[in-house]
Design a protein around this motif. Structure first.
Motif, PDB file in Angstrom:
ATOM      1  N   LYS A   1     -46.666   9.372 -30.315  1.00 24.44           N
ATOM      2  CA  LYS A   1     -47.386   8.630 -29.271  1.00 24.44           C
ATOM      3  C   LYS A   1     -47.377   9.358 -27.930  1.00 24.44           C
ATOM      4  CE  LYS A   1     -48.747   4.857 -31.379  1.00 24.44           C
ATOM      5  NZ  LYS A   1     -50.185   4.473 -31.443  1.00 24.44           N
ATOM      6  N   TYR A   2     -46.225   9.937 -27.564  1.00 21.47           N
ATOM      7  CA  TYR A   2     -46.086  10.609 -26.274  1.00 21.47           C
ATOM      8  C   TYR A   2     -46.283  12.108 -26.486  1.00 21.47           C
ATOM      9  CZ  TYR A   2     -44.199   6.210 -24.571  1.00 21.47           C
ATOM     10  OH  TYR A   2     -44.037   4.881 -24.238  1.00 21.47           O
TER      11      TYR A   2
ATOM     12  N   PRO B   1     -49.033  14.571 -21.139  1.00 18.54           N
ATOM     13  CA  PRO B   1     -50.340  14.791 -21.770  1.00 18.54           C
ATOM     14  C   PRO B   1     -50.960  16.136 -21.440  1.00 18.54           C
ATOM     15  CG  PRO B   1     -50.544  13.295 -19.911  1.00 18.54           C
ATOM     16  CD  PRO B   1     -49.081  13.531 -20.095  1.00 18.54           C
ATOM     17  N   LYS B   2     -50.426  16.843 -20.444  1.00 20.59           N
ATOM     18  CA  LYS B   2     -50.977  18.143 -20.065  1.00 20.59           C
ATOM     19  C   LYS B   2     -49.841  19.072 -19.664  1.00 20.59           C
ATOM     20  CE  LYS B   2     -53.047  15.866 -16.860  1.00 20.59           C
ATOM     21  NZ  LYS B   2     -53.916  15.428 -15.744  1.00 20.59           N
TER      22      LYS B   2
ATOM     23  N   ILE C   1     -49.106  10.456 -15.995  1.00 20.36           N
ATOM     24  CA  ILE C   1     -50.551  10.630 -16.089  1.00 20.36           C
ATOM     25  C   ILE C   1     -51.138  11.109 -14.773  1.00 20.36           C
ATOM     26  CG2 ILE C   1     -50.761   8.893 -17.895  1.00 20.36           C
ATOM     27  CD1 ILE C   1     -51.778   6.952 -15.827  1.00 20.36           C
TER      28      ILE C   1
ATOM     29  N   CYS D   1     -60.375   4.369 -17.313  1.00 17.33           N
ATOM     30  CA  CYS D   1     -61.081   5.638 -17.432  1.00 17.33           C
ATOM     31  C   CYS D   1     -62.576   5.352 -17.431  1.00 17.33           C
ATOM     32  CB  CYS D   1     -60.673   6.368 -18.714  1.00 17.33           C
ATOM     33  SG  CYS D   1     -61.494   7.956 -18.958  1.00 17.33           S
TER      34      CYS D   1
ATOM     35  N   LYS E   1     -65.641  14.550 -26.322  1.00 16.88           N
ATOM     36  CA  LYS E   1     -65.178  14.050 -25.022  1.00 16.88           C
ATOM     37  C   LYS E   1     -66.154  14.428 -23.907  1.00 16.88           C
ATOM     38  CE  LYS E   1     -60.245  14.021 -26.146  1.00 16.88           C
ATOM     39  NZ  LYS E   1     -58.910  14.593 -25.804  1.00 16.88           N
TER      40      LYS E   1
ATOM     41  N   LEU F   1     -58.392   2.657 -22.874  1.00 18.08           N
ATOM     42  CA  LEU F   1     -57.231   3.479 -23.197  1.00 18.08           C
ATOM     43  C   LEU F   1     -56.110   2.607 -23.746  1.00 18.08           C
ATOM     44  CD1 LEU F   1     -57.124   5.763 -20.011  1.00 18.08           C
ATOM     45  CD2 LEU F   1     -58.189   6.250 -22.222  1.00 18.08           C
TER      46      LEU F   1
ATOM     47  N   GLU G   1     -51.532   6.193 -23.022  1.00 20.80           N
ATOM     48  CA  GLU G   1     -52.547   6.885 -22.242  1.00 20.80           C
ATOM     49  C   GLU G   1     -52.942   6.114 -20.993  1.00 20.80           C
ATOM     50  OE1 GLU G   1     -52.626   6.615 -25.467  1.00 20.80           O
ATOM     51  OE2 GLU G   1     -52.540   8.704 -26.161  1.00 20.80           O
ATOM     52  N   ASN G   2     -52.799   4.784 -21.011  1.00 21.57           N
ATOM     53  CA  ASN G   2     -53.165   3.976 -19.843  1.00 21.57           C
ATOM     54  C   ASN G   2     -52.003   3.771 -18.876  1.00 21.57           C
ATOM     55  OD1 ASN G   2     -51.579   2.283 -21.339  1.00 21.57           O
ATOM     56  ND2 ASN G   2     -53.102   0.670 -21.600  1.00 21.57           N
TER      57      ASN G   2
END
Length: 401
Positions: free
Chosen positions: A288-289, A304-305, A176, A219, A70, A82, A86-87
């Motif tokens: 997926k999530y 995602p974080k 996101i 992205c 990455k 993406l 993710e998008n």
């Protein structure tokens, strides 16, 4: 040479005995010819020490390799395509799964809340161990600070929270977007993590609005570019804000579903199906999530974080300045099973004793609750129940081979 012949004879003798047992069990499937002291609870996760980190889903070497790739991609100024989610868009075929998981959770809570009125639940006031059924066991496993020297548990009445522990997560308006900071920890709602997962997967709750994009984000060189407006016009952030305190909790009527039937066994069967359906559906959503968990404490963040709230009090949290050591979560982090000793049907009103603890099986507390109410247990829990092992009497325990 002699050792090899001895091993061969031993293997042949063991095979003959197994064939003889199979023939006898064909006539009587409930027969058992010996006592076994070998533990068959291989599916139980090992209890970690305070200084140990949870085993990662993906190895650290693989994570480092992905991080290096990455980093190289971010150095190139080009667009990275993406895929959902993710998008920022929803995965269409998982939206019905999110509705099913939320409905199964409501049904599960309703079943457990009704069955606790028929089955006693005990919890230790010192170590927090849980026991389902009356009377509580007498196994001496209470080994915490302040426990008695005999290591006997101090039992008190338990409830739904001890059978189904609540795991909360910060609710994200934009999944996101940026992570929740430490100064925002009292301004952002905390809701059950499974509910937050269903919301991010497509289940809408008016009480907790979330951003639904019509166009994907892009992205470029490692930076997220969003061409939509930050807040849609139909959402007003000034509404539905209560000024009388963030500690006030509303009583939500959607967390439980009223059941008309008074049949305890029917409620247990329905609850068992809801438990399996919720875990299976949540596992599909987590493919997926993304869901993050701390490697040292039970904190979970759906998204995602992980968040940036410095409230970790686990091993060596001073070296991390109270920040969490985020890693990929599993279904057991999102819906943790509380393992309790399994009580067999032929041992009613007889407490489990400490001398025979190696012969007892274990089950998740919610499964044990449904099992005692009459629901059949699935084959996946057969190894944990240890029904194939005969529990000897106290005067027979010394003769067990």
């Amino acid at each position: 040479m002699l050792r090899r012949h001895v091993q061969t004879v031993g293997n042949l003798l063991e095979r003959v005995v197994q064939d003889h047992v199979v023939q006898l069990r064909g006539k009587n499937p409930h027969i058992c010819l010996w006592y076994s002291t070998v533990s068959t609870c291989n599916e139980l996760p090992r209890k970690l020490n305070k200084s140990e980190r949870k085993p990662p889903v993906t190895s650290f070497n693989e994570l480092k390799r992905e991080a290096r790739l990455k980093k190289k991609e971010r150095q190139k100024v080009h667009e990275v395509i993406l895929q959902p989610p993710e998008n920022g868009l929803l995965v269409e075929h998982l939206v019905p799964v999110a509705h099913e998981v939320y409905a199964a959770r409501c049904e599960l809570l309703s079943s457990v809340s009704r069955l606790v009125n028929y089955t006693a639940i005990y919890t230790c006031s010192l170590c927090g161990e849980v026991h389902v059924g009356h009377p509580p066991h007498k196994i001496k496993t209470c080994d915490v600070r302040g426990s008695p020297s005999s290591k006997e548990h101090t039992w008190v009445k338990g409830g739904v929270d001890h059978v189904l522990p609540l795991v909360e997560s910060f609710h994200l308006y934009d999944r996101i977007g940026r992570a929740v900071s430490h100064n925002e920890m009292l301004e952002v709602d905390r809701i059950p993590a499974i509910v937050e997962l269903c919301i991010q997967a497509g289940f809408d709750i008016p009480e907790y609005p979330t951003r639904r994009r019509s166009f994907p984000v892009y992205c470029v060189a490692g930076r997220i570019i969003d061409f939509e407006k930050r807040f849609p016009k139909e959402i007003s952030l000034g509404e539905d804000i209560e000024a009388h305190g963030f500690w006030y909790k509303k009583k939500r009527s959607d967390d439980s579903v009223a059941m008309q039937s008074d049949d305890v066994q029917a409620i247990a069967v329905q609850g068992m199906k809801a438990w399996e359906k919720m875990r299976t559906g949540a596992s599909k959503l987590m493919e997926k999530y993304a869901v993050q968990t701390c490697g040292y404490c039970p904190e979970v963040q759906v998204g995602p974080k992980g968040h940036r709230v410095r409230n970790c009090q686990a091993f060596k949290h001073q070296m991390r300045d109270g920040q969490h050591a985020w890693q990929e979560a599993t279904i057991d982090d999102l819906a943790p099973p509380v393992y309790v000793y399994h009580i067999r049907d032929r041992q009613p009103w007889k407490p489990l004793v400490n001398e025979l603890k190696r012969y007892y099986g274990m089950l998740p507390a919610v499964v044990e609750l449904f099992s005692q109410a009459g629901a059949p247990v699935e084959k996946g829990y057969a190894c944990m129940m240890r029904e194939d092992i005969v529990v000897p009497e106290l005067d027979e325990e010394k003769w067990v081979v």
